[in-house]
Design a protein around this motif. Structure first.
Motif, PDB file in Angstrom:
ATOM      1  N   SER A 145       3.342  12.209  -6.319  1.00 50.10           N
ATOM      2  CA  SER A 145       2.654  11.320  -5.397  1.00 50.10           C
ATOM      3  C   SER A 145       1.431  11.980  -4.796  1.00 50.10           C
ATOM      4  O   SER A 145       1.418  13.166  -4.537  1.00 50.10           O
ATOM      5  N   ARG A 184       0.822  -1.214   0.000  1.00 46.00           N
ATOM      6  CA  ARG A 184       0.000   0.000   0.000  1.00 46.00           C
ATOM      7  C   ARG A 184       0.855   1.262   0.000  1.00 46.00           C
ATOM      8  O   ARG A 184       0.651   2.167  -0.812  1.00 46.00           O
ATOM      9  N   GLU A 217       1.357   4.446  -2.651  1.00 48.42           N
ATOM     10  CA  GLU A 217       0.961   5.786  -2.215  1.00 48.42           C
ATOM     11  C   GLU A 217       2.121   6.772  -2.205  1.00 48.42           C
ATOM     12  O   GLU A 217       1.974   7.915  -2.621  1.00 48.42           O
TER      13      GLU A 217
END
Length: 126
Positions: free
Chosen positions: A117, A72, A76
């Motif tokens: 990001s 994850r 991210e």
């Protein structure tokens, strides 16, 4: 001294926030390690710059494994799709005041996209 405007929400602070995961993103073909650069308010008075280079990392949420968190957070924070995680170690960064453990994992087949990001971090190749 310079002024640094910072906006935060007030909340009850608990410095023992639970377990965390750090991921060393390594591309063996280019022999590069991916680090992210993030602003940390706690570093304003303690380092030359509040923009710190860090490993991809995140907190373990209920029901998640260290591998879940690594996957994850890699997406991210670094835009990286990772597979084949290898555990390096599990350690406690502050045994004197907290029961937090950090799992350090290595991803040795990383393909990073080096794009902007959603987490607001910046990446550099090293």
């Amino acid at each position: 001294m310079r002024a640094l405007p910072v906006e935060i929400s007030l909340f009850s602070v608990n410095y023992c926030t639970g377990d965390a995961v750090c991921v060393l993103l390594f591309d063996p073909q280019s022999r590069e390690v991916a680090l992210i650069e993030q602003f940390r308010v706690g570093a304003v008075d303690k380092s030359p710059s509040p923009w710190l280079l860090e490993l991809v990392a995140g907190m373990v949420e209920p029901g998640e494994t260290a591998q879940d968190v690594a996957i994850r957070e890699a997406v991210e924070e670094a835009g990286a799709i990772i597979k084949d995680l290898v555990p390096i170690t599990r350690y406690s960064p502050s045994v004197g005041g907290c029961d937090e453990y950090v799992d350090l994992l290595c991803q040795s087949r990383c393909r990073c996209t080096w794009r902007s990001s959603r987490a607001g971090s910046r990446r550099r190749r090293y």
